[in-house]
Design a protein around this motif. Structure first.
Motif, mmCIF file in Angstrom:
data_model
loop_
_atom_site.group_PDB
_atom_site.id
_atom_site.type_symbol
_atom_site.label_atom_id
_atom_site.label_comp_id
_atom_site.label_asym_id
_atom_site.label_seq_id
_atom_site.Cartn_x
_atom_site.Cartn_y
_atom_site.Cartn_z
ATOM 1 N N GLN A 4 1.167 21.930 23.009
ATOM 2 C CA GLN A 4 -0.226 21.773 23.432
ATOM 3 C C GLN A 4 -0.803 23.111 23.869
ATOM 4 O O GLN A 4 -0.241 23.781 24.733
ATOM 5 C CB GLN A 4 -0.347 20.784 24.592
ATOM 6 C CG GLN A 4 -1.800 20.537 25.036
ATOM 7 C CD GLN A 4 -1.872 19.656 26.266
ATOM 8 O OE1 GLN A 4 -1.880 20.142 27.378
ATOM 9 N NE2 GLN A 4 -1.897 18.339 26.048
ATOM 10 N N PHE A 5 -1.911 23.486 23.227
ATOM 11 C CA PHE A 5 -2.696 24.618 23.691
ATOM 12 C C PHE A 5 -4.021 24.073 24.214
ATOM 13 O O PHE A 5 -4.743 23.367 23.517
ATOM 14 C CB PHE A 5 -2.903 25.637 22.582
ATOM 15 C CG PHE A 5 -1.656 26.419 22.273
ATOM 16 C CD1 PHE A 5 -1.163 27.340 23.190
ATOM 17 C CD2 PHE A 5 -0.950 26.211 21.098
ATOM 18 C CE1 PHE A 5 0.003 28.058 22.929
ATOM 19 C CE2 PHE A 5 0.207 26.919 20.831
ATOM 20 C CZ PHE A 5 0.691 27.843 21.744
ATOM 21 N N PHE A 6 -4.326 24.416 25.468
ATOM 22 C CA PHE A 6 -5.396 23.796 26.255
ATOM 23 C C PHE A 6 -6.341 24.921 26.704
ATOM 24 O O PHE A 6 -5.907 25.908 27.288
ATOM 25 C CB PHE A 6 -4.729 23.086 27.430
ATOM 26 C CG PHE A 6 -5.625 22.407 28.427
ATOM 27 C CD1 PHE A 6 -6.986 22.249 28.234
ATOM 28 C CD2 PHE A 6 -5.078 21.898 29.590
ATOM 29 C CE1 PHE A 6 -7.782 21.614 29.160
ATOM 30 C CE2 PHE A 6 -5.860 21.258 30.535
ATOM 31 C CZ PHE A 6 -7.214 21.121 30.323
ATOM 32 N N GLU A 7 -7.626 24.763 26.389
ATOM 33 C CA GLU A 7 -8.627 25.795 26.712
ATOM 34 C C GLU A 7 -8.140 27.171 26.262
ATOM 35 O O GLU A 7 -8.149 28.145 27.008
ATOM 36 C CB GLU A 7 -8.968 25.780 28.201
ATOM 37 C CG GLU A 7 -9.726 24.524 28.612
ATOM 38 C CD GLU A 7 -10.270 24.562 30.027
ATOM 39 O OE1 GLU A 7 -10.054 25.570 30.728
ATOM 40 O OE2 GLU A 7 -10.905 23.575 30.441
ATOM 41 N N THR A 8 -7.738 27.208 25.022
ATOM 42 C CA THR A 8 -7.165 28.420 24.437
ATOM 43 C C THR A 8 -7.927 28.759 23.165
ATOM 44 O O THR A 8 -8.367 27.871 22.443
ATOM 45 C CB THR A 8 -5.667 28.208 24.151
ATOM 46 O OG1 THR A 8 -4.981 28.024 25.388
ATOM 47 C CG2 THR A 8 -5.050 29.371 23.405
ATOM 48 N N GLU A 9 -8.085 30.043 22.876
ATOM 49 C CA GLU A 9 -8.781 30.450 21.662
ATOM 50 C C GLU A 9 -7.945 31.441 20.864
ATOM 51 O O GLU A 9 -7.091 32.142 21.414
ATOM 52 C CB GLU A 9 -10.136 31.069 21.997
ATOM 53 C CG GLU A 9 -10.085 32.344 22.806
ATOM 54 C CD GLU A 9 -11.474 32.912 23.060
ATOM 55 O OE1 GLU A 9 -12.463 32.279 22.667
ATOM 56 O OE2 GLU A 9 -11.558 33.995 23.648
ATOM 57 N N ASN A 10 -8.204 31.465 19.570
ATOM 58 C CA ASN A 10 -7.494 32.326 18.619
ATOM 59 C C ASN A 10 -6.002 31.951 18.583
ATOM 60 O O ASN A 10 -5.148 32.626 19.139
ATOM 61 C CB ASN A 10 -7.675 33.804 18.939
ATOM 62 C CG ASN A 10 -9.120 34.226 18.963
ATOM 63 O OD1 ASN A 10 -9.995 33.517 18.454
ATOM 64 N ND2 ASN A 10 -9.405 35.377 19.563
ATOM 65 N N ILE A 11 -5.737 30.840 17.909
ATOM 66 C CA ILE A 11 -4.409 30.236 17.831
ATOM 67 C C ILE A 11 -3.947 30.273 16.381
ATOM 68 O O ILE A 11 -4.716 29.996 15.457
ATOM 69 C CB ILE A 11 -4.456 28.765 18.305
ATOM 70 C CG1 ILE A 11 -4.947 28.668 19.754
ATOM 71 C CG2 ILE A 11 -3.091 28.090 18.153
ATOM 72 C CD1 ILE A 11 -5.361 27.254 20.154
ATOM 73 N N SER A 28 -5.595 33.271 25.320
ATOM 74 C CA SER A 28 -6.209 33.759 24.081
ATOM 75 C C SER A 28 -5.148 34.492 23.271
ATOM 76 O O SER A 28 -4.200 35.058 23.819
ATOM 77 C CB SER A 28 -7.388 34.695 24.376
ATOM 78 O OG SER A 28 -6.959 35.830 25.104
ATOM 79 N N ASN A 29 -5.290 34.417 21.958
ATOM 80 C CA ASN A 29 -4.408 35.146 21.042
ATOM 81 C C ASN A 29 -2.945 34.722 21.204
ATOM 82 O O ASN A 29 -2.128 35.442 21.773
ATOM 83 C CB ASN A 29 -4.556 36.655 21.238
ATOM 84 C CG ASN A 29 -5.957 37.144 20.931
ATOM 85 O OD1 ASN A 29 -6.520 36.817 19.883
ATOM 86 N ND2 ASN A 29 -6.539 37.886 21.865
ATOM 87 N N VAL A 30 -2.643 33.532 20.704
ATOM 88 C CA VAL A 30 -1.273 33.010 20.768
ATOM 89 C C VAL A 30 -0.863 32.531 19.382
ATOM 90 O O VAL A 30 -1.685 32.077 18.587
ATOM 91 C CB VAL A 30 -1.140 31.861 21.782
ATOM 92 C CG1 VAL A 30 -1.415 32.351 23.197
ATOM 93 C CG2 VAL A 30 -2.058 30.699 21.436
ATOM 94 N N HIS A 52 -1.128 19.396 19.757
ATOM 95 C CA HIS A 52 -2.338 18.933 20.427
ATOM 96 C C HIS A 52 -3.193 20.151 20.768
ATOM 97 O O HIS A 52 -2.818 20.967 21.616
ATOM 98 C CB HIS A 52 -1.950 18.167 21.699
ATOM 99 C CG HIS A 52 -3.096 17.501 22.390
ATOM 100 N ND1 HIS A 52 -3.004 17.028 23.683
ATOM 101 C CD2 HIS A 52 -4.361 17.199 21.978
ATOM 102 C CE1 HIS A 52 -4.141 16.474 24.030
ATOM 103 N NE2 HIS A 52 -4.990 16.571 23.015
ATOM 104 N N LEU A 53 -4.318 20.288 20.102
ATOM 105 C CA LEU A 53 -5.273 21.364 20.369
ATOM 106 C C LEU A 53 -6.364 20.784 21.249
ATOM 107 O O LEU A 53 -7.261 20.078 20.775
ATOM 108 C CB LEU A 53 -5.838 21.909 19.064
ATOM 109 C CG LEU A 53 -4.789 22.417 18.060
ATOM 110 C CD1 LEU A 53 -5.452 22.821 16.753
ATOM 111 C CD2 LEU A 53 -3.977 23.563 18.638
ATOM 112 N N LEU A 54 -6.299 21.052 22.546
ATOM 113 C CA LEU A 54 -7.131 20.407 23.558
ATOM 114 C C LEU A 54 -8.154 21.401 24.114
ATOM 115 O O LEU A 54 -7.784 22.442 24.660
ATOM 116 C CB LEU A 54 -6.238 19.871 24.681
ATOM 117 C CG LEU A 54 -6.920 19.288 25.916
ATOM 118 C CD1 LEU A 54 -7.778 18.089 25.553
ATOM 119 C CD2 LEU A 54 -5.878 18.908 26.970
#
Length: 453
Positions: A202-209, A143-145, A225-227
């Motif tokens: 790739q950000f995977f199962e991530t929030e607040n990008i 989260s938060n990246v 890739h926003l996965l």
């Protein structure tokens, strides 16, 4: 060339479901944008040079990035600054939460292309979950990246990685067979001896990008890739990526996404909205790709805005606003699915798009590549308004459904295509409406036979 004029209202079938008014559409967009959260990053900041980073284009900076990320993790986050210089990295950069990777102007991260430097990680490849070589920049369960700044990320994808394109077909088919046969995920391992190229970011199962201002070039495969991620802002990126399958931004099982003010120049799709492939995608129908805003972008490459072809969990609530081409596109807007996919594409709003020369302005097909059987997709409720196109060398508007699953409720309003070889190819549809549509030269008052009324 036949001049085929479609002026005022042309109705095929019956009236479509009511589209949103301008104020309703703006309100729906604003609701999505207001819900998206930019990452919260602590004030703490360190330079890559503090961990041995050297921007001399020769030294390997992989350990410097690893040390920097771990140091920030211990501090509960912060900013890792990459100063001016060329930083070679032989292997991936794995993110941690609450970190902003900030590339100063004149900074370039350049990745090595030895597959042995990239460990296997859980990822997705063209819609099927599996273990493959790590994406060059990878974050999982975070989260938060953020990745920001005026610098450049160079995937060096035109050399060794590009050679894998002609070797990948066998592995691609194996992955699809695993999908169809429900092979356990732990058995889906593609490493040494396999040839599936890794994504670049790739950000995977991530929030607040947040991805902002950076330049992306020369990716091995897909660029961003926003996965299975949510609440992402992609803003003011620049792409210069022309290798095989260099999609600009792929959002897969993704929700609450804002893509704005991006300058695309890609060898493949600029933006592709996806949602998993075939059996596996349909099993994840609870997580469609939805609530996506695409606005104020410059488009150039193969296709502009694409939905599919991997979209089996469904795609809905997509708003494409105020975009324009700044160079060639094969297709401006392209929806593609086939009877392997299932799922749906619905509630798509496209407004104010300016295209130059394309092969096809709008191409909506339920029979992509003529593949598959038994799982027709449902395409419905597509509203396209305020469009200009200089020339379509192929066909201005293509809509292809199936007799048993027609493309339904599509409305084009205020569309002008100045020149085209073919006007329309519309098959197996229901409730398709053209209103204020001119394809070719606009008709004026009718002429009369000389001497006769």
């Amino acid at each position: 060339m036949k001049r085929i004029i479609l002026l005022w209202a042309i109705l095929i079938g019956f009236s479509a479901q009511a589209q949103l008014s301008e104020s309703e559409r703006k309100a729906a967009i604003q609701e999505i944008v207001d819900r998206i959260q930019v990452p919260v990053i602590p004030e703490y900041s360190v330079s890559l040079t503090e961990f041995g980073g050297k921007g001399d284009s020769v030294s390997d900076n992989r350990k410097a990035f690893e040390k920097g990320m771990q140091a920030l993790k211990k501090k509960n986050g912060g900013t890792l600054v990459v100063p001016r210089g060329v930083y070679t990295v032989n292997g991936p950069i794995h993110f941690v939460s609450s970190v902003n990777l900030h590339l100063e102007e004149g900074a370039k991260i350049r990745f090595g292309s030895n597959p042995e430097d990239y460990p296997l990680v859980l990822t997705s490849w063209e819609g099927t979950m599996l273990y493959n070589y790590s994406p060059l920049i990878y974050g999982y369960g975070l989260s938060n990246v953020a990745i920001t700044g005026k610098g450049t990320i160079d995937g060096e994808g035109g050399g060794a990685w590009a050679a894998w394109k002609q070797l990948e077909d066998k592995d691609k088919q194996v992955s699809r067979d695993m999908n169809h046969q429900g092979v356990p995920l732990k058995q889906r391992k593609f490493g040494k001896g396999h040839y599936l190229r890794p994504q670049m970011i790739q950000f995977f199962e991530t929030e607040n990008i947040l991805l902002e201002d950076i330049t992306i070039e020369d990716a091995p495969f897909w660029c961003v890739h926003l996965l299975k991620s949510r609440s992402a802002t992609v803003r003011r990126l620049k792409f210069d990526a022309h290798n095989f399958n260099n999609d600009g931004i792929d959002a897969e099982y993704a929700s609450d996404i804002l893509i704005e003010e991006v300058k695309f120049d890609n060898g493949d799709d600029n933006i592709a909205i996806k949602a998993g492939r075939d059996n596996e995608g349909r099993a994840n129908a609870a997580t469609p790709s939805e609530n996506i805003v695409i606005r104020n972008n410059l488009l150039k490459g193969l296709h502009g805005v694409v939905i599919g072809s991997e979209m089996s969990a469904g795609v809905q609530n997509v708003y494409v606003e105020n975009n324009q081409a700044w160079g060639y596109l094969k297709r401006g807007i392209y929806f593609k699915t086939n009877p392997d996919r299932g799922g749906y594409i619905r509630n798509i709003h496209i407004n104010n798009i300016a295209l130059q020369t394309v092969e096809d302005c709008f191409y909506i097909t339920a029979n992509y590549h003529g593949e598959g059987e038994g799982f027709n997709s449902k395409i419905s409720d597509v509203f396209i308004t305020n469009v200009s196109c200089e020339e379509a060398t192929g066909t201005a508007v293509v809509i292809q459904g199936f007799e048993e699953s027609k493309v339904e409720n599509v409305k084009l309003t205020n569309v002008k295509v100045n020149k085209t070889r073919n006007a329309t190819s519309i098959t197996n549809t229901k409730n398709v409406i053209f209103d204020e549509v001119i394809i070719g030269e606009e008709a004026t008052v009718p002429t009369s036979v000389s001497g006769k009324e």
